[in-house]
Design an enzyme around this catalytic site. Sequence first.
Site, short mmCIF file in Angstrom:
data_model
loop_
_atom_site.label_atom_id
_atom_site.label_comp_id
_atom_site.label_asym_id
_atom_site.label_seq_id
_atom_site.Cartn_x
_atom_site.Cartn_y
_atom_site.Cartn_z
CB SER A 44 -0.93 0.01 1.22
OG SER A 44 -0.21 -0.19 2.42
CG HIS A 250 -1.40 3.64 4.53
ND1 HIS A 250 -2.20 2.99 5.43
CD2 HIS A 250 -0.78 2.66 3.81
CE1 HIS A 250 -2.09 1.68 5.27
NE2 HIS A 250 -1.23 1.46 4.28
#
Length: 268
Positions: A44, A250
Amino acid sequence: MRRSRLTGFVTSLLLAVGLGLTGAASAQASTTAAAGGYVALGDSYSSGVGSGSYISSSGDCKRSTKAYPYLWNAAHSPSSFAFTACSGAKTDDVLANQLGSLNSSTSLVSISIGGNDAGFSDVMTTCVLQSDSSCLSRINTARAYVANTLPGKLDTVYDSIRAKAPSARVVVIGYPRFYLLGQSCLGLSETKRSAINDAADYMNATIKTRVAAHGFVFGDVRSTFTGHEICSADSWLHSVDWLDIGESYHPTASGQSGGYLPVLTNAA
């Protein structure tokens, strides 16, 4: 001209020439990398989760037009571009689903992988919802995996990349530290934050060692993210996002363009 002034002039001239040559070498490296195909592999952090602007056809892989591979491709126009990084990917997923675009014409490969193998999501869930001791215990379990099992997993992936793309420059990009320590900041305790940062360093050190053994290039993003960690005034990382939990921890779009892209550009 006095000797001291002459020495200073010569030093400045040599420095300027050196910087110019370094810039020329960097530009030459990027030109060489763009001469063939570019394949972007990984998890990711490479697909761009957290940066938005997801490509609809990528589905649950959540590949973003703001992710560093997409940005590098737009800036350098390689002869071909395959973006196969996928949210949630582990080393086995890379082997099974992401290597099909590699071939003898591939000149550049980028990849970030290993965090999901070590249980990144479960570590962060434990640390957010449970006690300091539970968090530290889960981190120690992850560290044991990184020490004992992950190196072999990485070796298998790296060997497969080299076999399929024998001439490619392979840039393996690491993970940032998550927290700026010593700050007044809502959320996790300083004990948890420090342990998470130490675990990121341990992961990066393990990856870097295996990268060196394969003759690849390690891209260290900890320097570019310095001052932009969670708890800083200008964070490039999402903290817990209860509205979209998958984007938690993230990089933001700024983290992709300011934290990851320069590292790939310099390494390519």
